[in-house]
Design a protein around this motif. Structure first.
Motif, PDB file in Angstrom:
ATOM      1  N   ARG A  43     109.732  35.288 -86.773  1.00 61.36           N
ATOM      2  CA  ARG A  43     108.784  36.171 -86.763  1.00 61.36           C
ATOM      3  C   ARG A  43     108.990  37.050 -85.569  1.00 61.36           C
ATOM      4  O   ARG A  43     108.164  38.363 -85.529  1.00 61.36           O
ATOM      5  CB  ARG A  43     107.411  35.807 -86.962  1.00 61.36           C
ATOM      6  CG  ARG A  43     106.898  34.888 -88.175  1.00 61.36           C
ATOM      7  CD  ARG A  43     106.481  35.616 -89.462  1.00 61.36           C
ATOM      8  NE  ARG A  43     105.646  36.610 -89.150  1.00 61.36           N
ATOM      9  CZ  ARG A  43     104.240  36.689 -89.200  1.00 61.36           C
ATOM     10  NH1 ARG A  43     103.851  35.489 -89.811  1.00 61.36           N
ATOM     11  NH2 ARG A  43     103.447  37.689 -89.149  1.00 61.36           N
ATOM     12  N   GLY A  44     109.431  36.465 -84.573  1.00 65.05           N
ATOM     13  CA  GLY A  44     109.431  37.508 -83.236  1.00 65.05           C
ATOM     14  C   GLY A  44     108.217  37.751 -82.680  1.00 65.05           C
ATOM     15  O   GLY A  44     107.288  36.837 -82.651  1.00 65.05           O
ATOM     16  N   ASN A  45     107.981  38.801 -82.138  1.00 61.61           N
ATOM     17  CA  ASN A  45     106.603  39.395 -81.661  1.00 61.61           C
ATOM     18  C   ASN A  45     105.705  40.018 -82.461  1.00 61.61           C
ATOM     19  O   ASN A  45     104.914  40.857 -82.291  1.00 61.61           O
ATOM     20  CB  ASN A  45     107.211  40.435 -80.609  1.00 61.61           C
ATOM     21  CG  ASN A  45     107.719  39.853 -79.309  1.00 61.61           C
ATOM     22  OD1 ASN A  45     107.853  38.824 -79.159  1.00 61.61           O
ATOM     23  ND2 ASN A  45     108.820  40.465 -78.701  1.00 61.61           N
ATOM     24  N   ILE A  50      96.697  35.081 -79.768  1.00 60.22           N
ATOM     25  CA  ILE A  50      97.490  34.473 -78.640  1.00 60.22           C
ATOM     26  C   ILE A  50      97.622  33.132 -79.001  1.00 60.22           C
ATOM     27  O   ILE A  50      98.592  32.395 -78.604  1.00 60.22           O
ATOM     28  CB  ILE A  50      96.416  34.569 -77.673  1.00 60.22           C
ATOM     29  CG1 ILE A  50      97.291  34.461 -76.073  1.00 60.22           C
ATOM     30  CG2 ILE A  50      95.347  33.549 -77.553  1.00 60.22           C
ATOM     31  CD1 ILE A  50      96.489  34.948 -74.790  1.00 60.22           C
ATOM     32  N   PHE A  51      97.077  32.710 -80.275  1.00 60.12           N
ATOM     33  CA  PHE A  51      97.410  31.324 -80.558  1.00 60.12           C
ATOM     34  C   PHE A  51      97.562  31.774 -82.203  1.00 60.12           C
ATOM     35  O   PHE A  51      96.889  31.292 -83.153  1.00 60.12           O
ATOM     36  CB  PHE A  51      95.993  30.557 -80.442  1.00 60.12           C
ATOM     37  CG  PHE A  51      96.265  28.961 -80.507  1.00 60.12           C
ATOM     38  CD1 PHE A  51      97.389  28.393 -79.988  1.00 60.12           C
ATOM     39  CD2 PHE A  51      95.528  28.226 -81.350  1.00 60.12           C
ATOM     40  CE1 PHE A  51      97.295  26.985 -79.849  1.00 60.12           C
ATOM     41  CE2 PHE A  51      95.590  26.749 -81.542  1.00 60.12           C
ATOM     42  CZ  PHE A  51      96.366  26.298 -80.679  1.00 60.12           C
ATOM     43  N   PRO A  52      98.931  31.884 -82.552  1.00 60.88           N
ATOM     44  CA  PRO A  52      99.228  31.974 -84.120  1.00 60.88           C
ATOM     45  C   PRO A  52      99.078  30.803 -84.748  1.00 60.88           C
ATOM     46  O   PRO A  52      99.038  29.685 -84.381  1.00 60.88           O
ATOM     47  CB  PRO A  52     100.620  32.520 -83.942  1.00 60.88           C
ATOM     48  CG  PRO A  52     101.217  32.272 -82.704  1.00 60.88           C
ATOM     49  CD  PRO A  52     100.042  32.074 -81.685  1.00 60.88           C
ATOM     50  N   LEU A  53      99.273  31.036 -86.181  1.00 63.00           N
ATOM     51  CA  LEU A  53      99.023  29.904 -87.161  1.00 63.00           C
ATOM     52  C   LEU A  53     100.078  28.799 -86.934  1.00 63.00           C
ATOM     53  O   LEU A  53      99.742  27.764 -86.817  1.00 63.00           O
ATOM     54  CB  LEU A  53      99.268  30.495 -88.582  1.00 63.00           C
ATOM     55  CG  LEU A  53      99.150  29.550 -89.458  1.00 63.00           C
ATOM     56  CD1 LEU A  53      97.555  28.846 -89.736  1.00 63.00           C
ATOM     57  CD2 LEU A  53      99.493  29.982 -90.927  1.00 63.00           C
TER      58      LEU A  53
END
Length: 78
Positions: A43-45, A50-53
């Motif tokens: 997924r990259g950027n 700040i705390f993705p799944l």
């Protein structure tokens, strides 16, 4: 059946797997971490948080892993 899956380490803190169930649990956590890491790299950027799944999945899986380890260890960790 109340069989223990882990034995306490002789030195240091923690436990080591001693049965196939313990090794399976460690392998399952490793698989979750690897899959989530792969998803994050692919997924990259594109994450807006700040705390993705994937990181939340790793954190929850680690907490569950530690609870099961503590519950299924023959003795204490310390």
């Amino acid at each position: 059946m109340n069989e223990f899956w882990f034995t306490p380490k002789l030195t240091g803190y923690g436990a080591a797997p001693s049965t196939w169930e313990g090794y399976t649990l460690v392998g399952a956590l490793l698989a979750v971490v690897l899959v989530c890491s792969f998803v994050m790299v692919r997924r990259g950027n594109s994450y807006r948080s700040i705390f993705p799944l994937p990181l939340r999945v790793i954190a929850i899986s680690t907490v569950i892993f530690l609870i099961v380890c503590a519950w299924k260890t023959d003795g204490s960790w310390g």
